[in-house]
Design a protein around this motif. Structure first.
Motif, short mmCIF file in Angstrom:
data_model
loop_
_atom_site.label_atom_id
_atom_site.label_comp_id
_atom_site.label_asym_id
_atom_site.label_seq_id
_atom_site.Cartn_x
_atom_site.Cartn_y
_atom_site.Cartn_z
N ASN A 1 22.62 32.03 -60.69
CA ASN A 1 22.71 33.17 -61.61
C ASN A 1 21.38 33.44 -62.29
O ASN A 1 20.97 34.59 -62.46
CB ASN A 1 23.80 32.92 -62.65
CG ASN A 1 25.20 32.99 -62.06
OD1 ASN A 1 25.42 33.63 -61.03
ND2 ASN A 1 26.15 32.31 -62.68
N GLU B 1 18.91 36.81 -61.23
CA GLU B 1 19.24 37.76 -62.29
C GLU B 1 18.42 39.05 -62.17
O GLU B 1 17.19 39.02 -62.12
CB GLU B 1 18.98 37.12 -63.66
CG GLU B 1 19.45 37.95 -64.84
CD GLU B 1 19.28 37.22 -66.16
OE1 GLU B 1 19.87 37.64 -67.15
OE2 GLU B 1 18.56 36.20 -66.19
N GLU C 1 21.65 39.81 -55.35
CA GLU C 1 23.04 39.95 -55.77
C GLU C 1 23.95 40.21 -54.56
O GLU C 1 25.05 39.68 -54.47
CB GLU C 1 23.18 41.10 -56.78
CG GLU C 1 22.57 40.83 -58.14
CD GLU C 1 23.39 39.86 -58.98
OE1 GLU C 1 24.50 39.48 -58.55
OE2 GLU C 1 22.90 39.45 -60.05
N LYS D 1 24.40 36.92 -52.73
CA LYS D 1 24.64 35.82 -53.68
C LYS D 1 25.47 34.70 -53.06
O LYS D 1 25.19 33.52 -53.27
CB LYS D 1 25.33 36.36 -54.93
CG LYS D 1 25.57 35.30 -56.00
CD LYS D 1 26.16 35.92 -57.25
CE LYS D 1 26.40 34.86 -58.31
NZ LYS D 1 26.96 35.44 -59.56
#
Length: 579
Positions: free
Chosen positions: A195, A199, A205, A208
């Motif tokens: 995370n 970020e 993302e 992920k």
């Protein structure tokens, strides 16, 4: 992270010792991130003043006091008033009394500054002081002095103190046990690490899950290493996103697994590139400890086992290692990472990505592998070698009905008659072949394919060189060709070049000739000797017929360099004969 904050607050309620807490974590564990992004905002949200700075570079106790007062005063105007007023007074006095009294005033100012500093230190109270990088203080003696100063501040000034450090790097651990009310171990969980690292980066993302799974599998503990790995991964994922040649989802997964595993092995586990390159392929030694004849081999070492587990199913080439190590800035995502191409079942079989296809595509792929190794047309040498390797692999593990014996009959039949296309001479992929017999064949046959490529490259270089040496040095192949220019440049060809070259071309060629051959100390240079003797004779005859000019002057220098180089090569040859 929330649990750690609650624990800190509870410990600060314990008045049996000065309110000092140590947050202990390895380098790159995320301590500083936690302090800046979680701990400080938590205190500030409760309207509590926080002073934070690193101890890195602190040279002595006064340096620490100066930094503390400086950082504190940035957010507290009253704390620096004494210094400002004192400075103003002595500035005015200096201007009134003149330069002759400046040194005396300076000595008084220094003395009073020390007094004011102690007074100012006594005035700063009731806040939270957070110090980072205690392990980076110059020596243990200074560490002890700093901790002693912190204890005084905590006891006398009602200052709550939090220190972050890698306790293992501080040799006097008894000092830590006596100074702190408690030591809180800090380690960022894999989920938190991912995370933090991704970020705000949309590309990460979307990938992920792949990143998280690999971080958990490898048990990453160093946030900085993960960020370094993701720095390498980002442009690769961007290329995958933009490419229309590959299957995107499995490609992103393969790239993530490969780059994170290699970076973890090197930057966190400290394996060398040589160690990783030996294990970077799917090696059967860990699984079955047998050679091709069924004879038991030495079992792998503990390090080899660990590295094999880390690298998992990583199947790549040396270029990828160079890229992960930061030695190359670019990577060919398809060839170097063996990513699955769209509508290319042969490539999927060769790169090991057949698992992403259907049973029907697998059957088609097997047929294409067989066609490749029995091709009546010109075939890529690397494709042929990997096709043989995969068919033997499929036979060994019962993917196909063909026996290894039958496949070897075919391989041995076609290895001498198949026409290999020119290649770039890159053969490090052969080391990834786990079948020693096949590896020996490929090393033997690689020369013919490389020679074709070499001949084409040399011809391309000579086509440019004959018109301009400067232009030849600007070609992509110049580094591989200019270093061995005498091996393919005889007197007749150089004479053609000289007819077209200007004085600058000759001068640059002369420099290259001298620099290349003056540093050689061994090896055989038979062809160079033959060519150089002819070149020297040609230059001597040419210069006798020429009028004085720029060009004649540069050719005279070239003749001189040719003579020195010829003598040097003859001396090397004589030394080799004696040895």
């Amino acid at each position: 992270m929330t649990d750690i904050i609650k624990r800190i607050e509870n410990l600060f309620k314990d008045d049996s010792m000065p309110p000092m807490i140590l947050i202990d974590g390895d380098w790159g564990s995320g301590k500083t991130y936690f302090i800046k992004n979680k701990l400080i905002p938590h205190f500030e949200n409760k309207d509590k003043k926080v002073v934070f700075f690193s101890l890195y570079g602190i040279s002595d106790l006064n340096d620490f006091r100066d930094k503390l007062l400086s950082v504190y005063s940035m957010n507290d105007k009253d704390a620096s008033t004494g210094f400002k007023d004192l400075s103003t007074i002595f500035t005015k006095l200096g201007s009134v009394l003149g330069e002759s009294n400046a040194s005396n005033l300076g000595a008084i100012a220094n003395s009073l500054t020390g007094m004011i500093k102690h007074a100012a230190l006594g005035r700063i109270k009731g806040f939270t002081l957070i110090l980072d990088d205690l392990e980076r203080v110059a020596d243990d003696k200074l560490t002890g002095l700093l901790l002693g100063e912190c204890i005084e501040l905590a006891e006398n000034n009602q200052i709550k103190i939090i220190v972050a450090a890698n306790a293992k790097k501080i040799t006097t651990n008894t000092m830590l046990e006596k100074a702190f009310v408690d030591i809180i171990p800090y380690k960022t969980s894999p989920e938190e690490m991912v995370n933090i690292a991704i970020e705000g980066i949309e590309l990460f993302e979307k990938n992920k899950i792949n990143i998280k799974n690999e971080v958990i599998r490898l048990d990453y503990t160093n946030l900085r290493v993960l960020k370094r790995a993701l720095f390498r991964l980002k442009p690769v994922l961007q290329k995958i996103k933009e490419s229309n040649e590959i299957i995107k989802e499995p490609s992103a997964k393969i790239a993530t697994s490969t780059i994170l595993a290699i970076c973890f092995a090197h930057y966190e586990k400290h394996y060398t590139k040589k160690e990783i390159s030996k294990n970077v392929v799917r090696s059967e030694i860990i699984k079955i400890h047998l050679d091709n004849k069924g004879k038991k081999t030495d079992p792998p070492s503990m390090k080899e086992k660990e590295l094999s587990i880390i690298l998992g199913n990583v199947n790549t080439v040396l270029n990828t290692l160079d890229y992960c190590f930061g030695e190359k800035l670019k990577i060919n995502i398809i060839n170097d990472l063996n990513l699955p191409k769209k509508k290319d079942p042969l490539n999927s079989m060769i790169t090991g990505n057949y698992i992403y296809g259907t049973e029907e595509e697998f059957v088609l792929g097997i047929a294409l592998l067989k066609k490749c190794i029995m091709s009546k047309e010109t075939v890529n040498f690397e494709q042929w070698g990997k096709a043989c390797h995969m068919l033997l692999y499929f036979s060994r593990f019962n993917y196909i009905n063909d026996t290894e014996e039958d496949l070897w009959v075919t391989i041995n039949e076609f290895k001498n008659i198949i026409d290999f296309a020119p290649n770039d001479g890159y053969t490090s992929w052969i080391s990834s072949i786990d079948n020693q017999e096949l590896k020996n064949i490929l090393r033997e046959k690689s020369a013919s394919a490389s020679n074709k490529s070499q001949n084409i490259a040399t011809k391309a270089f000579k086509d440019v060189m004959v018109h301009s040496w400067k232009n030849a040095l600007e070609t992509e192949i110049h580094s591989s060709q200019s270093n061995k220019v005498l091996s393919f440049t005889d007197s007749e060809f150089l004479n053609q070049c000289i007819e077209n070259w200007d004085a600058i071309d000759i001068k640059e060629f002369n420099i290259a000739l001298g620099e290349r051959y003056e540093v050689l100390t061994s090896n055989s240079y038979d062809q160079e000797l033959i060519n150089l003797k002819g070149i020297k004779k040609m230059l001597e005859e040419k210069l006798q017929k020429m009028e004085s000019s720029f060009k004649k002057g540069e050719l005279t220098k070239l003749l001189h360099t040719s003579g020195k180089t010829l003598k040097h090569l003859i001396d090397i040859q004589a030394k080799n004969s004696r040895d």
